[in-house]
Design a protein around this motif. Structure first.
Motif, mmCIF file in Angstrom:
data_model
loop_
_atom_site.group_PDB
_atom_site.id
_atom_site.type_symbol
_atom_site.label_atom_id
_atom_site.label_comp_id
_atom_site.label_asym_id
_atom_site.label_seq_id
_atom_site.Cartn_x
_atom_site.Cartn_y
_atom_site.Cartn_z
ATOM 1 N N UNK A 221 0.850 -1.180 0.000
ATOM 2 C CA UNK A 221 0.000 0.000 0.000
ATOM 3 C C UNK A 221 0.893 1.240 0.000
ATOM 4 N N UNK A 222 1.057 1.858 -1.166
ATOM 5 C CA UNK A 222 1.950 3.008 -1.279
ATOM 6 C C UNK A 222 1.470 4.205 -0.463
ATOM 7 N N UNK A 223 0.169 4.402 -0.374
ATOM 8 C CA UNK A 223 -0.351 5.545 0.379
ATOM 9 C C UNK A 223 0.013 5.437 1.854
ATOM 10 N N UNK A 224 -0.159 4.230 2.421
ATOM 11 C CA UNK A 224 0.215 4.041 3.817
ATOM 12 C C UNK A 224 1.729 4.152 3.995
ATOM 13 N N UNK A 225 2.466 3.686 2.991
ATOM 14 C CA UNK A 225 3.920 3.814 3.052
ATOM 15 C C UNK A 225 4.310 5.286 3.154
ATOM 16 N N UNK A 226 3.707 6.115 2.319
ATOM 17 C CA UNK A 226 4.000 7.554 2.347
ATOM 18 C C UNK A 226 3.643 8.149 3.695
ATOM 19 N N UNK A 227 2.504 7.763 4.257
ATOM 20 C CA UNK A 227 2.092 8.295 5.565
ATOM 21 C C UNK A 227 3.128 7.986 6.641
ATOM 22 N N UNK A 228 3.607 6.734 6.671
ATOM 23 C CA UNK A 228 4.587 6.368 7.699
ATOM 24 C C UNK A 228 5.954 6.980 7.421
ATOM 25 N N UNK A 229 6.347 7.057 6.143
ATOM 26 C CA UNK A 229 7.612 7.718 5.820
ATOM 27 C C UNK A 229 7.578 9.184 6.267
ATOM 28 N N UNK A 230 6.445 9.838 6.033
ATOM 29 C CA UNK A 230 6.333 11.244 6.405
ATOM 30 C C UNK A 230 6.458 11.431 7.920
#
Length: 316
Positions: A221-230
């Protein structure tokens, strides 16, 4: 794997997470109160704390040592801090034992000595002090001051994690993800990383971002990946900032944005240790993206990176 921690006014601070230390509440509270006044320049409070330490008050010894170690309200003097930490450690206080172990590990006020570090961490860990248990896991994992033993490292991490130590939750999650000292189980790894990430651990947030990006232990899930990376990047983790930069550069979970991608890669570069493998990886990705950007976009990106660094890493 994570292990670093310092004493701060009667608590153990590990990567921004405060863990209350055990002890007699009234003595600890008094020591904290005096130390806060001393940090603000109250000479009388500092003298009172010193007098209590000289009389053998364990919490006064620890907190006065902390003032000396960090130079708060006076001149920094790690070598004198060690004297007070040692006095308190000799009474069997696990916080002082852990501080003394950390001093030997980092060579602060004493020559670095991993064997001595392990000796003091072990004393505190055997009392069930979670921060010291995590330290023992890290020493066992790296073979510093003790024989390298990934299974025993995993055992210490598991004990500390179950005792509530956030850094150990991250270490345990990583061990499960990679199968170090235990059978590989990305699902269990993600579970522990989520516990640490929800407590604000930036390194766990970065690892969780990678888990979602590559579908390890969770559906991709790229969207969740971005959220956690942020979240991790805002917490000062270089690999999280790197992951976020790559997602922006490639349009994974967000709209493609080379300016933001380059900015976060610049932030990641500034957060990483110069010359480290992490820094080299980030630099290659940053240079690859730079070759595909206009001079005006690079200028905009560098301006944004400066703003981001001031906001999230404390750098000027």
């Amino acid at each position: 794997m994570k292990s670093r921690g310092i004493l701060l006014l009667g608590t153990i601070v590990l990567f921004g997470v405060v863990f209350p230390v055990p002890g007699r509440a009234m003595e600890r509270t008094d020591a904290i109160r005096l130390a806060k006044k001393a940090e603000g320049g109250d000479a009388k409070a500092r003298k009172t704390l010193f007098r209590k330490a000289r009389k053998g008050d364990v919490w006064a010894e620890i907190v006065y040592g902390d003032l000396l170690a960090r130079g708060k309200g006076g001149k920094e003097d790690p070598s004198r801090a060690i004297i007070w930490y040692r006095k308190a450690a000799m009474s069997g206080n696990p916080v002082a034992e852990t501080n003394l172990g950390a001093a030997y590990y980092f060579g602060q006020g004493v020559p670095d000595d991993y064997i001595q570090a392990a000796t003091w961490f072990r004393k505190a860990a055997r009392q069930g002090f979670p921060a010291a248990e995590n330290w023992m896991g890290s020493l066992r994992a790296a073979g510093l001051g003790v024989r390298r033993d990934s299974f025993r490292a995993f055992t210490w991490y598991r004990k500390a994690a179950h005792d509530g130590e956030t850094a150990a939750m991250t270490n345990l999650g990583e061990a499960y993800m990679e199968g170090v000292g235990t059978v590989r189980s990305p699902e269990k790894g993600v579970g522990w990383l989520q516990k640490a990430a929800q407590k604000g651990d930036a390194e766990a947030q970065a690892m969780l971002g990678s888990a979602y990006k590559y579908g390890q232990g969770v559906p991709r899930n790229f969207s969740k990946a971005v959220d956690w990376f942020r979240k991790g990047a805002r917490g000062g983790d270089a690999m999280a900032a790197y992951g976020l930069g790559v997602c922006y550069a490639r349009g994974q979970g967000v709209s493609p944005d080379a300016v933001r991608g380059y900015a976060w890669l610049t932030v990641a570069q500034a957060m990483s240790r110069p010359g480290s493998p992490t820094a080299e990886i980030i630099l290659r990705e940053r240079n690859y993206l730079k070759r595909r950007m206009s001079p005006s976009d690079i200028s905009r990106s560098e301006l944004l990176a400066g703003n981001l660094l001031r906001r999230f890493s404390g750098k000027p």
